[in-house]
Design a protein around this motif. Structure first.
Motif, PDB file in Angstrom:
ATOM      1  N   LEU B 212     -45.020 -55.458 -81.864  1.00 27.09           N
ATOM      2  CA  LEU B 212     -46.209 -56.284 -81.642  1.00 27.09           C
ATOM      3  C   LEU B 212     -47.174 -55.609 -80.672  1.00 27.09           C
ATOM      4  O   LEU B 212     -48.395 -55.729 -80.808  1.00 27.09           O
ATOM      5  CB  LEU B 212     -45.796 -57.660 -81.119  1.00 27.09           C
ATOM      6  N   ARG B 213     -46.640 -54.887 -79.692  1.00 26.04           N
ATOM      7  CA  ARG B 213     -47.522 -54.155 -78.773  1.00 26.04           C
ATOM      8  C   ARG B 213     -48.266 -53.045 -79.519  1.00 26.04           C
ATOM      9  O   ARG B 213     -49.443 -52.790 -79.229  1.00 26.04           O
ATOM     10  CB  ARG B 213     -46.704 -53.587 -77.603  1.00 26.04           C
ATOM     11  N   HIS B 219     -55.244 -53.219 -82.816  1.00 24.80           N
ATOM     12  CA  HIS B 219     -56.300 -54.230 -82.819  1.00 24.80           C
ATOM     13  C   HIS B 219     -57.348 -53.934 -81.757  1.00 24.80           C
ATOM     14  O   HIS B 219     -58.551 -54.054 -81.994  1.00 24.80           O
ATOM     15  CB  HIS B 219     -55.686 -55.606 -82.581  1.00 24.80           C
ATOM     16  N   ASP B 220     -56.895 -53.559 -80.561  1.00 22.72           N
ATOM     17  CA  ASP B 220     -57.805 -53.335 -79.447  1.00 22.72           C
ATOM     18  C   ASP B 220     -58.527 -51.995 -79.539  1.00 22.72           C
ATOM     19  O   ASP B 220     -59.478 -51.762 -78.792  1.00 22.72           O
ATOM     20  CB  ASP B 220     -57.025 -53.357 -78.121  1.00 22.72           C
TER      21      ASP B 220
END
Lengths: 401, 401
Positions: B212-213, B219-220
């Motif tokens: 997830l990280r 995403h970022d």
């Protein structure tokens, strides 16, 4: 709405509030009054931190309490008037039930100036709801009365405080870590701030967690990453290792518990512990990566970092600067000019003097004025820009002792 | 207490239970009965997972329910008798209010054999407390009656199942990860199992969190560690990124939520995603480090890994084997011979046939017999050995879908 600057009415107040997980603050000043020739706020009040319950944050109550104390502190407030008020709040979009409530509380508690209080306004944001009805009976609740208001995520007020209202990117580092790159008009790019399980890389909770993992590694006799110095420090703070899970997983404020170990990591690093120094350097590197990712197209190459974790010093900030220089050598890195409270005050002052220059962008920044309905999201096509800030990314110091 | 082996009474049952965070199981067989010439248990029942509430785990209720169903399933139970019963439970020392309650429930629900039921025993462990009084009125509660019992941490039953009762070290990998190195007498060295915030390195919750990280990094637009494949998979499972904190931090079972992403990480790795492959290799390396640290002096160089996460395959287990070979080339790594349920059944059978050979060591393993008071900690000088297992380290598969 005028794009021309105007001065605030002589003697009228601008009010800023910073509402966070480690405490809350109100600052107010009168830019037009002769006694306010120095930049220092005329009034500063501190309040309690927001509490997170099943219904979300109680930021509305915290704001109401601070405003009631402000009114008591300034008997001339109704005569002076308030030119504008701004709040920066943690967890704005997810934990505060509705930013409109904060607007309503501000408008209900603060008197307008003769100038900005002329028009009564309709619309949901200016009609106090039952939950925003002040409990203090001395308040004169008039729908549509009250000054122009701004409600911002704490990442925004941290940005405004650090860069003094200039566009650019700011990483705010406290218990959490979040960066916001923005031109303060169209581009609002958030990086990290996802909470201690998904991110907040380089934050106080991250540093503390890394330190505790190094401590248990030493306890377990693992081959890699153990630190007996951190084990000793953590044992002193939390008791024997087998007790730690029971002291951590039972807590609602786990990120704060993790972050409470950050001062020990910093102390061990200053005493030369290799693992602790690596943790701090890793934090600086992560924060630089986060900040660089916020400097997207449209954001000027101006940046700053803000928050109490930076007080750890060169062991962290040196790695931060070095990594940012590699990732974005073109960026001018400046010292933070002020705090998130300064940012809230800046926002209020800007709203008072140049209302047309302040552009709202939900959920980051919403505006309520006596002359216009509240702003809506300006760019609903980009879900990133509408990202809530569900993990309270408190840009304040994590050193709790 | 005899050190000589004895056979169980013809037709008497041995009963094993595995009580975990992802489900519970009971297995029973009659080693002395002609029909039990094959190794398969005669009875297998499945029950619900333990629930963690403010008062801790409800493992006692789960065990009581399974035993009531077992009694209903075997009408001849009172005539047959039970030679011994053993439970392996998650979170034994911290989340189960009192292991003695589990002993009492076992002894209250299960009839002794003619041989082991002779003596009535006094002492707190054999006196049912109010909370252990069976709710099923058909149960005949007689203080002091009942078979010999063993209550073990799930790390112990995982160990016994994987190595078939031989001393050595076993790492159990599910939502959590914990290793136990023991000679089954004096040395009981636990490594990790500290929960998803402090450790559980290489576990399902660790793999899911790393995945997830990597997704939020993509995403970022972060410079390092992002995976668009994992972002796509996580978005499909959890919705858009801004919704993830609200779907994670509001949950009590955060480790399970993190671990629920592990199958997606495995799938992405099998499809060639570099970041996902690195996560799995990192998990294998961590698990080898954990296992090696459990192989302290006094523990024979025999080791195994057990748990559903290993089913991910060579991308994880290859790194695991390679790292263990570097850290401890002298260690014989064997395939797990059985499950934690097999381990519980093994423990019960051993208690029935060689009671003197089973050595209790609280909180890992406590014994209750009709002829002796429950065992006390044998080595109170070493706090590690008395470590509770407060973070439920469920050695079962984390693939929830």
């Amino acid at each position: 709405m005028s794009l021309v600057s105007r001065s605030t009415a002589d003697g009228a107040w601008v009010v800023g509030l910073d509402v966070g997980g480690s405490g809350s603050r109100l600052a107010a000043r009168r830019p037009g009054a002769p006694s306010s020739s120095v930049a220092a706020p005329d009034v500063t009040l501190t309040g309690r931190p927001v509490a997170i319950g099943p219904a979300g944050s109680d930021a509305v109550d915290v704001v109401r309490d601070l405003l009631a104390r402000f009114r008591a502190h300034v008997p001339s407030l109704d005569a002076d008037g308030v030119a504008a008020a701004a709040v920066g709040a943690t967890g704005l979009a997810s934990l505060v039930r509705d930013p409109a409530e904060l607007h309503a509380v501000l408008r209900a508690a603060l008197p307008p100036t003769a100038e900005n209080g002329v028009g009564a306004v309709t619309g949901p944001m200016t009609t106090p709801t039952s939950s925003s009805t002040p409990r203090d009976p001395v308040l004169d609740v008039r729908p549509g009365s009250g000054p122009p208001t701004a409600v911002a995520a704490d990442a925004v007020t941290a940005h405004l405080g650090a860069l003094g209202g200039r566009p650019g990117a700011v990483v705010a580092v406290g218990t959490g870590a979040i960066a916001l790159g923005t031109d303060l008009r169209d581009v609002w790019h958030r990086v990290d701030g996802w909470g201690h399980l998904l991110g907040d890389l380089g934050s106080g909770s991250w540093i503390g967690a890394q330190g505790l993992r190094a401590a248990v590694a030493a306890h377990d006799g693992r081959d890699n990453g153990g630190s007996t110095a951190l084990l000793a420090a953590a044992t002193e703070r939390f008791g024997p290792v087998p007790a730690w899970p029971g002291r951590l997983y039972t807590r609602a404020d786990r990120a704060q518990v993790l972050a409470s170990f950050t001062p020990d990591v910093a102390a061990a690093a200053h005493d030369g512990d290799t693992v602790a120094r690596q943790v701090l350097a890793g934090a600086g590197t992560h924060l630089a990566t986060t900040l660089a990712a916020a400097l997207v197209d449209g954001v000027p190459p101006l940046a700053a970092a803000t928050g109490g974790v930076l007080a750890i010093g060169p062991l962290l900030t040196g790695a931060f600067r070095a990594r940012l220089a590699v990732l974005r050598p073109d960026v001018e890195l400046v010292d933070a000019a002020g705090t998130p409270l300064d940012g809230a005050l800046h926002l209020a002052a800007r709203l008072a003097t140049e209302p047309g220059a302040v552009v709202g962008h939900a959920p980051w920044l919403t505006l309520g004025t006596p002359h216009a309905p509240p702003t809506d999201p300006t760019d609903p096509s980009d879900p990133t820009d509408r990202a809530p800030d569900p993990a309270p990314a408190d840009p304040h110091p994590t050193e709790e002792d």
